[in-house]
Design a protein around this motif. Structure first.
Motif: not given
Length: 883
Positions: A339-344, A388-396
């Motif tokens: 959805l957001l590659p290298t977002p501003t 680069q955007p990431y999500f934490h697997l545990e928190l997800d």
């Protein structure tokens, strides 16, 4: 030239005589001590012509001539001298009129594209108008804001160049050193057929060449040009010519020789604009390469190491605060990177606020579905790592807690064994469809029974919610979203351009996006994923060897998605059944990456439709293909039902599977439709931000380097706002440059971060296995797209036998998928946007980590979406027909 170009301008004064200063100077007579009169560009052209390089003849209207000129017209005497000098130029063809401002083409700033350029100037009236427009551009709002950003307080002087225009057979730009790898002794050339203006203005991509210092070709990438700009306007390029390289081996050797000589003459690497008239090389401009802070590999390595250190510190803090409770954590970019590659900075800040704030879509949407939400977990859910955007697997995983918590340790252990499970963990990893035996084996008897009971109870709640919500959305929620958009549009248009008023509208619209649009998006997405996972789980139990193949076929041709309608309407647009105006009314608020708020929408750049329409003829009519896929899906469903009956599966179990399939088919396209409506309001937010940017005196794009809660600084403390913008823009460029040369791993393990960042590949295999996300087998030519590729501009160069290879594929790629043979992405999963659209388009698709570095552009390959494999076929440079 005779006396008119040497005439002097005297300011008469009865008391004090003034110093003589020329109004016009031939390029061949410009000397180094006249730099303040002629600017850097004219000075360099004069130096080149005097050094023996082929530079088109011309003259410079000096800054002294323009210093006191009104903005809307030139003095009569100056007009007369310009016309006389123009008539004395050799030849009778058109001229080009370009700026040569004092601060332009320097070693620190090029100011490229800020001042007005006129081409194809044929007569005296057009010439005077073009000179006036160039002079006026010095006073434009854009230049004023740009100078303010650079800390310039005094307006620079402006000179104007009038130069014979070369009737170019091909033209372009050459860098005497690679701007991103200045330590390499190589020359980079970007060129196209005809004049270079479409290339330097960013309208066309052109052919890319990398050569050594002797001009030997090292690498090339061709653009398949379909039209060119000439002195007579835009003209078509013959198909056979457009498919060939626009520069010959001899021309590349000439360029390399010129680049090497210019670098030595001017004592630094040069950015050179050139044109060929047949085999005659003409130099049109040479200026120092302005190297961004991200260009040095040493700088990028320091940036990378700094980001590793910052991530290590952040993970330690999250563990100390008990936000991460199961070790150092695992991060994945499998969903958000699409959805957001290298977002501003503005785009990522908005994303977090809209989805993870206490009133955001994720906490409120999942609460509505019966999940127990820990607010601390959602606030830290998303993070940037090296931009680069990431999500934490545990928190997800913890945003899906029921009355019994998720088996986090099990999830983390499974991802360590198979990192691809972290791409879309809702599909294939999270255990919310579980039988009693598995639950007890996973958690022990007591906890297993409780967890299985909680999952079963939640399933019944999801079925009840799913059965009622779909009709409620169609009858009540969607009309309300459309009505609110119309109301918000009307109010935005009526709002004054006062910064405070605009800021109020921005905050109001953001709140509505957060509490309404994102809320419904999260609900629809979760319902679609939940029931698709339920179907997958049951098929794996009943038909383990055929489950993946069935999933691809029974989840294609899903009606009700406005994104799919966009693809179908594009076919109607190409066939002349829909006008451009009609298409823009329906889809003008979309963009190649909708959640990147800095990108223009289609209605802002309607010429993008010309590129979309230029896609080669689709394999078949879009709606005809959809109807055929729909018939195939229904036949496969009937086949599946019969197969299950022959397997002896109980009727109640088959009924449950078919109910879950019906619900999955409702909500997967609904997710795309809600995103369509979300994008409409996001477009309104973008327009408000641009108006706010202008109201506070910023260059428009600068606003996207701030966060939402920092906009007030533009009113209260401009200096602090400018400092933030400057720092963030440099960081963003570093992130983009690092992603281009060394992309991060899709999954980062917190206890071994350095290894997670190292994705260097040493093998050269021809057989690769990834994850199949859309069924089918096709053979075609690989087309690699990097992150900075303009997907819309690429459209006209795609061929029906191309297989697209890209890091991630957002919805902006969807209109192109019905015209290519296949798709390979580095991140995503079976339920990713790209996977859904590939199945709708009827093409095979796979997820293959590091695909853009494992695979080579232009190679013939066999793609098998059902088994998740790609085989590169050496020895074949021409792709065969698809099978």
């Amino acid at each position: 030239m005779n006396s008119p170009v040497h005439q002097a301008h005297f300011r008469q004064s009865q008391q004090t005589p003034v110093v003589l200063q020329p109004w016009l100077l031939p390029l061949a007579q410009i000397s180094a001590d006249q730099q303040t009169l002629v600017g850097n560009k004219a000075l360099q052209l004069g130096r080149l012509q005097q050094a023996g390089f082929a530079v088109p003849n011309g003259f410079c209207i000096t800054s002294a001539a323009l210093a006191d000129a009104p903005r809307d017209r030139l003095p009569a005497e100056l007009e007369r001298q310009i016309i006389d000098a123009w008539r004395q130029l050799d030849g009778s063809g058109p001229v080009a009129v370009r700026s040569s401002a004092a601060e332009e083409d320097g070693k620190q700033n090029s100011w490229a594209g800020l001042f007005h350029t006129s081409l194809n100037v044929h007569n005296a009236e057009s010439l005077l108008k073009a000179v006036c427009q160039c002079w006026q551009s010095l006073h434009s709002d854009t230049v004023t804001a740009f100078r303010r950003q650079k800390g310039r307080s005094v307006r620079p002087s402006m000179a104007v160049i009038v130069q014979r225009q070369v009737p170019a057979s091909c033209a372009g730009v050459m860098f005497s050193r690679n701007p991103l790898h200045s330590e390499r002794p190589e020359i980079c050339v970007n060129a196209l057929w005809g004049l270079a203006e479409p290339l330097v203005s960013g309208q066309q991509d052109g052919d890319h060449f990398t050569v050594d210092r002797q001009g030997q070709l090292l690498q090339q990438r061709l653009s398949h040009q379909t039209e060119r700009l000439t002195s007579k306007g835009v003209q078509p390029v013959a198909l056979e010519q457009g498919a060939k390289a626009c520069l010959s081996a001899n021309q590349l050797r000439q360029l390399a020789d010129a680049g090497d000589k210019l670098e030595r003459l001017l004592e630094c690497p040069q950015d050179i604009e050139f044109a060929f008239q047949g085999e005659q090389l003409w130099l049109l401009q040479s200026r120092p390469i302005v190297v961004s802070p991200a260009a040095s590999m040493a700088t990028l390595e320091r940036y990378r190491q700094d980001q590793i250190s910052q991530l290590e510190s952040k993970l330690q803090r999250l563990q100390q605060q008990q936000i991460l409770r199961h070790g150092a954590g695992i991060l994945s970019n499998g969903n958000i990177s699409e959805l957001l590659p290298t977002p501003t900075p503005m785009s990522f800040d908005l994303f977090r606020q809209l989805f993870t704030a206490s009133d955001g879509g994720i906490p409120q949407g999942r609460k509505a579905l019966g999940y127990q939400i820990n607010q601390g977990a959602t606030e830290e859910l998303f993070t940037l790592v090296a931009g680069q955007p990431y999500f934490h697997l545990e928190l997800d995983a913890r945003t899906y807690d029921l009355s019994q918590r998720q088996p986090i340790d099990h999830y983390l252990a499974e991802v360590r064994k198979s990192p691809a499970l972290a791409n879309y963990p809702e599909y294939g990893l999270y255990q919310q469809q579980i039988d009693q035996a598995c639950a007890m084996d996973l958690l022990g008897r007591e906890k297993g029974l409780l967890f299985e009971s909680a999952c079963q109870q939640h399933y019944e709640q999801m079925v009840d919610f799913g059965n009622s919500y779909y009709s409620r959305y169609r009858q009540q929620i969607e009309p309300a979203l459309v009505a609110h958009r119309r109301s918000a549009l009307a109010q935005s248009e009526q709002a004054s351009d006062s910064p405070d008023v605009l800021l109020g509208r921005i905050n109001y619209l953001t709140q509505h996006l957060q509490q309404v649009s994102c809320y419904h998006f999260v609900i629809a997405a979760r319902l679609g994923f939940y029931f698709a996972e339920s179907v997958r789980h049951q098929l794996n139990q009943y038909l383990p060897d055929q489950a993946q193949e069935f999933m691809g076929l029974i989840l294609q041709a899903l009606p009700g998605s406005l994104v799919s309608e966009q693809m179908l309407d594009l076919g109607a647009l190409k066939a002349g059944q829909l006008s451009h105006q009609q298409f823009l009314r329906r889809y003008g608020h979309l963009a190649s990456t909708e959640l990147e708020i800095s990108l223009p929408r289609y209605h802002e750049a309607p010429e993008q439709l010309q590129h979309l329409v230029a896609v080669p003829q689709q394999r078949t009519d879009s709606r005809q293909m959809f109807r055929r896929q729909l018939r195939q899906r229904k036949a496969v469903e009937a086949q599946l039902r019969q197969l299950l009956q022959r397997q002896g599966i109980e009727p109640a179990a088959i009924a449950r599977l078919m109910r879950d399939l019906r619900l999955a088919r409702h909500y997967l396209p609904l997710r795309e439709t809600i995103k369509y409506h979300f994008a409409a309001e996001y477009d309104l937010l973008r327009q408000l931000l641009l108006r706010f940017s202008s109201s506070v005196g910023l260059v428009q794009q600068q606003i996207f380097y701030l966060h939402l809660d920092e906009l007030r600084l533009c009113i209260d403390d401009r200096r602090q706002a400018q400092a933030l913008i400057e720092d963030r823009s440099q960081q963003h460029q570093l992130a983009k440059s690092l992603a281009a040369v060394r992309p991060l791993s899709a999954v980062i393990f917190g206890d071994n971060i350095g290894q997670g960042f190292d994705t260097t590949l040493a093998d050269s295999r021809q057989h690769w296995r990834g994850e199949g996300i859309a069924p089918g087998i096709r053979r075609g030519r690989l087309r690699l797209l990097d992150e900075d590729s303009d997907l819309i501009a690429l459209a006209g160069r795609l061929q029906p036998d191309d297989i697209l290879v890209t890091r991630s594929a957002n919805l902006g790629l969807a209109p192109l998928l019905r015209s290519v043979a296949g798709l390979i992405v580095e991140v995503g999963g079976f339920l990713a946007h790209a996977a859904c659209q590939a199945r709708e388009a009827g093409i095979p698709a796979i997820v293959l980590p590091d695909a853009t570095r494992r695979l080579q552009d232009g190679m013939d390959a066999l793609l098998d979406g059902g088994h998740g494999t790609v085989n590169t076929l050496e020895g074949n440079t021409e792709p065969s027909n698809n099978h």
